[in-house]
Design an enzyme around this catalytic site. Structure first.
Site, PDB file in Angstrom:
ATOM      1  N   ARG A  93      -5.244   8.325   8.729  1.00  0.00           N
ATOM      2  CA  ARG A  93      -4.956   7.870   7.364  1.00  0.00           C
ATOM      3  C   ARG A  93      -3.923   8.804   6.721  1.00  0.00           C
ATOM      4  O   ARG A  93      -4.260   9.862   6.201  1.00  0.00           O
ATOM      5  CB  ARG A  93      -6.231   7.814   6.530  1.00  0.00           C
ATOM      6  CG  ARG A  93      -7.266   6.834   7.079  1.00  0.00           C
ATOM      7  CD  ARG A  93      -8.460   6.715   6.154  1.00  0.00           C
ATOM      8  NE  ARG A  93      -8.115   6.135   4.887  1.00  0.00           N
ATOM      9  CZ  ARG A  93      -8.027   4.822   4.635  1.00  0.00           C
ATOM     10  NH1 ARG A  93      -8.261   3.952   5.609  1.00  0.00           N
ATOM     11  NH2 ARG A  93      -7.699   4.378   3.446  1.00  0.00           N
ATOM     12  N   CYS A 115     -30.024 -14.191  24.177  1.00  0.00           N
ATOM     13  CA  CYS A 115     -30.294 -12.783  23.882  1.00  0.00           C
ATOM     14  C   CYS A 115     -31.446 -12.629  22.901  1.00  0.00           C
ATOM     15  O   CYS A 115     -31.522 -13.331  21.889  1.00  0.00           O
ATOM     16  CB  CYS A 115     -29.033 -12.130  23.302  1.00  0.00           C
ATOM     17  SG  CYS A 115     -29.240 -10.379  22.910  1.00  0.00           S
ATOM     18  N   CYS A 123     -20.600 -17.912   8.801  1.00  0.00           N
ATOM     19  CA  CYS A 123     -19.456 -17.516   8.005  1.00  0.00           C
ATOM     20  C   CYS A 123     -19.162 -18.646   7.010  1.00  0.00           C
ATOM     21  O   CYS A 123     -19.911 -19.609   6.911  1.00  0.00           O
ATOM     22  CB  CYS A 123     -18.233 -17.293   8.890  1.00  0.00           C
ATOM     23  SG  CYS A 123     -18.364 -15.946  10.068  1.00  0.00           S
ATOM     24  N   CYS A 148       0.848  -1.190   0.000  1.00  0.00           N
ATOM     25  CA  CYS A 148       0.000   0.000   0.000  1.00  0.00           C
ATOM     26  C   CYS A 148       0.883   1.239   0.000  1.00  0.00           C
ATOM     27  O   CYS A 148       1.991   1.219   0.541  1.00  0.00           O
ATOM     28  CB  CYS A 148      -0.924   0.010   1.215  1.00  0.00           C
ATOM     29  SG  CYS A 148      -2.206   1.290   1.137  1.00  0.00           S
ATOM     30  N   CYS A 208     -10.921 -16.161   5.554  1.00  0.00           N
ATOM     31  CA  CYS A 208     -11.590 -14.858   5.636  1.00  0.00           C
ATOM     32  C   CYS A 208     -10.537 -13.766   5.616  1.00  0.00           C
ATOM     33  O   CYS A 208      -9.384 -13.987   6.025  1.00  0.00           O
ATOM     34  CB  CYS A 208     -12.410 -14.791   6.928  1.00  0.00           C
ATOM     35  SG  CYS A 208     -13.095 -13.152   7.320  1.00  0.00           S
ATOM     36  N   ASP A 209     -10.911 -12.580   5.166  1.00  0.00           N
ATOM     37  CA  ASP A 209      -9.993 -11.450   5.106  1.00  0.00           C
ATOM     38  C   ASP A 209      -9.480 -11.066   6.492  1.00  0.00           C
ATOM     39  O   ASP A 209      -8.380 -10.525   6.619  1.00  0.00           O
ATOM     40  CB  ASP A 209     -10.716 -10.258   4.462  1.00  0.00           C
ATOM     41  CG  ASP A 209      -9.790  -9.098   4.181  1.00  0.00           C
ATOM     42  OD1 ASP A 209      -8.681  -9.341   3.674  1.00  0.00           O
ATOM     43  OD2 ASP A 209     -10.167  -7.949   4.469  1.00  0.00           O
ATOM     44  N   CYS A 254     -19.007 -10.226  14.108  1.00  0.00           N
ATOM     45  CA  CYS A 254     -17.809 -10.868  13.539  1.00  0.00           C
ATOM     46  C   CYS A 254     -17.032 -11.661  14.596  1.00  0.00           C
ATOM     47  O   CYS A 254     -16.736 -11.145  15.681  1.00  0.00           O
ATOM     48  CB  CYS A 254     -16.901  -9.808  12.931  1.00  0.00           C
ATOM     49  SG  CYS A 254     -15.443 -10.513  12.113  1.00  0.00           S
TER      50      CYS A 254
END
Length: 389
Positions: free
Chosen positions: A142, A325, A265, A23, A280-281, A335
């Protein structure tokens, strides 16, 4: 083509990293920059044309749906030239076999120019631009590798996308700074003409402690409620906010379109520049490596026992507090990467942001019931704005 359906009935989905973790920026909260440490012998990882063709061929062969989505991700995707993506489009058509193919690409926006935007318009790319709101919020975390601010460059890129009439989404990170300014955050995106807004809470642990830039559960709850109150009064059906749309989808009992709020997932994975495939990412770690497409097919990896077990883990690892819940149907534990706290019964696996989500669901429950009823009656959820008046 395999006749097997994807895990848990979802389309197969693999995010592609054509430049690995490379990046041109050094955002303080980025969870992916460290992934270059997985490949210490390759200082400048780039996907080869040979591997690109292997992926596209296997990815299309593995699909069971007539419409196929390719997602290009980073690192920074625009570190590859336009010619790389032209080659990808040629290969997609070679192996499409009549399927409709769509492409979406996420970028930090700083490298966009007229050539890129004309290309995206011509080939109907959907572009996700990472921007964290007004300039002070965005530039706080950033920056370039040299510590320079980036907001002006990103805004220039957005204006170029608009000039070329490229469809784009804003993709924002909610952190410890901008979370305290939800109205200013939301109104900024309205002012720049954003129609599709995605925002993600940043939660990262460093050396066993939650990082200072992470949003707190209390901030997250207040942020969601305040932003929702802005949106529901005048923007339902006009500005599409992914979190709110996904919440309504879960209320209505249909797939939410966002993995963090899905029941399972396992239907989405990520492939690195060298062909390594991970579950997964957010789980690009050696323990979650499924294999490499040079040795195994995407079909075998994505429909295999390891990925199915990963998918089942989301529900199977829920602690007692989650299972009891009333809002489980709305968040499904969110997640798994954020499930590192202990519930009130002393069981591990409670989501760090649980209190914030509970506050949000309680705040919107009556409205969600109304909008669900409108959908059930064949009317539009936007009718809630009249009710609010």
């Amino acid at each position: 083509m395999s006749s097997t359906t994807a895990p848990f009935g979802h389309p197969l989905y693999v995010m592609l990293k054509p430049a690995g973790a490379q990046c041109n920026l050094a955002c303080e909260y980025c969870y992916y920059l460290e992934k270059h440490e997985l490949y210490p012998d390759e200082p400048h990882p780039l996907m080869s044309d040979e591997l690109l063709e292997t992926f596209i061929c296997q990815y299309l062969e593995a699909q069971t749906m007539p419409q196929v989505l390719f997602t290009w991700h980073g690192g920074e995707t625009l570190l590859r030239p336009v010619s790389f993506y032209r080659r990808a489009l040629q290969l997609q058509q070679r192996y499409a076999r009549g399927r409709q193919i769509d492409n979406c690409l996420q970028t930090n926006g700083t490298l966009l120019n007229d050539e890129w935007c004309a290309f995206f318009k011509e080939h109907r790319f959907l572009i996700g631009v990472s921007i964290d709101g007004p300039q002070p919020f965005h530039d706080h975390y950033r920056s370039t590798r040299g510590g320079q601010p980036t907001w002006e460059k990103v805004m220039r890129g957005i204006r170029l996308l608009q000039k070329h009439q490229v469809e784009w989404n804003a993709m924002a990170v909610v952190n410890s700074l901008n979370a305290d300014h939800p109205q200013e955050f939301y109104r900024f995106f309205k002012e720049i003409g954003c129609q599709y807004l995605q925002f993600t809470p940043v939660v990262e642990c460093i050396d066993g402690s939650v990082a200072d830039f992470s949003v707190t559960p209390q901030q997250w709850g207040r942020f969601l409620c305040a932003l929702y109150d802005e949106w529901v009064r005048e923007d339902v059906g006009r500005l599409f906010v992914q979190t709110f749309d996904a919440t309504l989808a879960n209320w209505a009992g249909v797939p939410p379109g966002i993995c963090s709020l899905s029941a399972m997932c396992g239907h989405a994975a990520v492939m690195e520049y060298n062909g390594d495939v991970y579950s997964c990412d957010h789980f690009v770690f050696p323990d979650f490596k499924l294999g490499n497409i040079r040795q195994q097919t995407l079909t075998a990896m994505m429909y295999g026992d390891r990925q199915r077990a990963f998918g089942r883990m989301k529900h199977g690892a829920l602690p007692r507090q989650c299972r009891e819940c009333r809002w489980l149907f709305a968040c499904h534990g969110e997640c798994p990467k954020n499930r590192f706290t202990t519930d009130r019964y002393g069981q591990p696996g409670l989501n760090y942001l649980c209190a914030g989500y509970r506050q949000f669901f309680e705040h919107v429950a009556t409205d969600m019931d109304f909008m669900k009823a409108e959908l059930d009656a064949g009317r539009v959820p936007a009718n809630i704005m009249e009710m609010k008046k």
